[in-house]
Design a protein around this motif. Structure first.
Motif, PDB file in Angstrom:
ATOM      1  N   GLU A 114     -57.693 -46.604  -2.281  1.00  0.00           N
ATOM      2  CA  GLU A 114     -58.855 -47.276  -2.847  1.00  0.00           C
ATOM      3  C   GLU A 114     -58.547 -47.812  -4.239  1.00  0.00           C
ATOM      4  O   GLU A 114     -58.975 -48.913  -4.597  1.00  0.00           O
ATOM      5  CB  GLU A 114     -60.045 -46.321  -2.889  1.00  0.00           C
ATOM      6  N   ASP A 115     -57.786 -47.044  -5.028  1.00  0.00           N
ATOM      7  CA  ASP A 115     -57.412 -47.475  -6.372  1.00  0.00           C
ATOM      8  C   ASP A 115     -56.539 -48.720  -6.310  1.00  0.00           C
ATOM      9  O   ASP A 115     -56.757 -49.677  -7.057  1.00  0.00           O
ATOM     10  CB  ASP A 115     -56.682 -46.335  -7.097  1.00  0.00           C
ATOM     11  N   GLU A 117     -56.427 -50.942  -3.904  1.00  0.00           N
ATOM     12  CA  GLU A 117     -57.256 -52.062  -3.470  1.00  0.00           C
ATOM     13  C   GLU A 117     -58.102 -52.582  -4.625  1.00  0.00           C
ATOM     14  O   GLU A 117     -58.253 -53.801  -4.806  1.00  0.00           O
ATOM     15  CB  GLU A 117     -58.149 -51.645  -2.306  1.00  0.00           C
ATOM     16  N   TYR A 118     -58.655 -51.668  -5.416  1.00  0.00           N
ATOM     17  CA  TYR A 118     -59.472 -52.072  -6.562  1.00  0.00           C
ATOM     18  C   TYR A 118     -58.654 -52.904  -7.543  1.00  0.00           C
ATOM     19  O   TYR A 118     -59.071 -53.985  -7.954  1.00  0.00           O
ATOM     20  CB  TYR A 118     -60.049 -50.834  -7.260  1.00  0.00           C
ATOM     21  N   TRP A 119     -57.470 -52.404  -7.927  1.00  0.00           N
ATOM     22  CA  TRP A 119     -56.657 -53.113  -8.920  1.00  0.00           C
ATOM     23  C   TRP A 119     -56.116 -54.424  -8.371  1.00  0.00           C
ATOM     24  O   TRP A 119     -55.941 -55.391  -9.113  1.00  0.00           O
ATOM     25  CB  TRP A 119     -55.543 -52.210  -9.465  1.00  0.00           C
ATOM     26  N   GLU A 121     -57.812 -56.309  -6.355  1.00  0.00           N
ATOM     27  CA  GLU A 121     -58.971 -57.187  -6.473  1.00  0.00           C
ATOM     28  C   GLU A 121     -59.160 -57.636  -7.922  1.00  0.00           C
ATOM     29  O   GLU A 121     -59.430 -58.808  -8.194  1.00  0.00           O
ATOM     30  CB  GLU A 121     -60.232 -56.475  -5.973  1.00  0.00           C
ATOM     31  N   VAL A 122     -58.993 -56.717  -8.876  1.00  0.00           N
ATOM     32  CA  VAL A 122     -59.093 -57.079 -10.298  1.00  0.00           C
ATOM     33  C   VAL A 122     -58.039 -58.124 -10.645  1.00  0.00           C
ATOM     34  O   VAL A 122     -58.329 -59.119 -11.304  1.00  0.00           O
ATOM     35  CB  VAL A 122     -58.951 -55.822 -11.193  1.00  0.00           C
TER      36      VAL A 122
END
Length: 130
Positions: A114-115, A117-119, A121-122
């Motif tokens: 999840e981390d 994927e988040y980064w 996306e950022v």
């Protein structure tokens, strides 16, 4: 070996045993990786914490530094300490007496995914704004 090296070694043994087996001297390799990770956590922590705000109290500073350290550790775990998802093996079905370590490792793996994927996306949004 520091905690980062131990974490990485256990993660590789569990999620990428075939890749782990290719490492000539795992103890030395993960010891060095742990030292590099500790250095990176320190650097990233200071970047994330930023300069001391004017009027910040001691407790506020402690909270800010602790939060930046935890965030830095999450990032380093995802970037440096866990095997690339492409080499990770699917865990075998375990019996109902699943160990606590295995459960925690699966949780950490999920958080790392999840981390990442988040980064990603950022980074994508930053690239679009640039």
């Amino acid at each position: 070996m520091n905690t980062y090296g131990k974490f990485a070694q256990e993660a590789w043994k569990t999620t990428a045993p075939a890749e782990y087996a290719l490492i000539p001297d795992p103890d030395q390799w993960f010891e060095r990786l742990g030292e590099e990770a500790a250095q990176r956590v320190g650097e990233l922590m200071m970047e994330l914490a930023g300069p001391d705000p004017v009027g910040e109290s001691y407790l506020e500073k402690v909270g800010r530094l602790n939060a930046s350290k935890m965030q830095a550790e999450e990032i380093v775990r995802a970037e440096m300490l866990t095997p690339d998802p492409s080499v990770q093996e699917e865990p075998e079905e375990e019996d109902e007496e699943d160990s606590g370590v295995a459960r925690r490792l699966r949780i950490v793996q999920q958080l790392n995914r999840e981390d990442r994927e988040y980064w990603e996306e950022v980074d994508r949004l930053d690239a679009e704004q640039a």
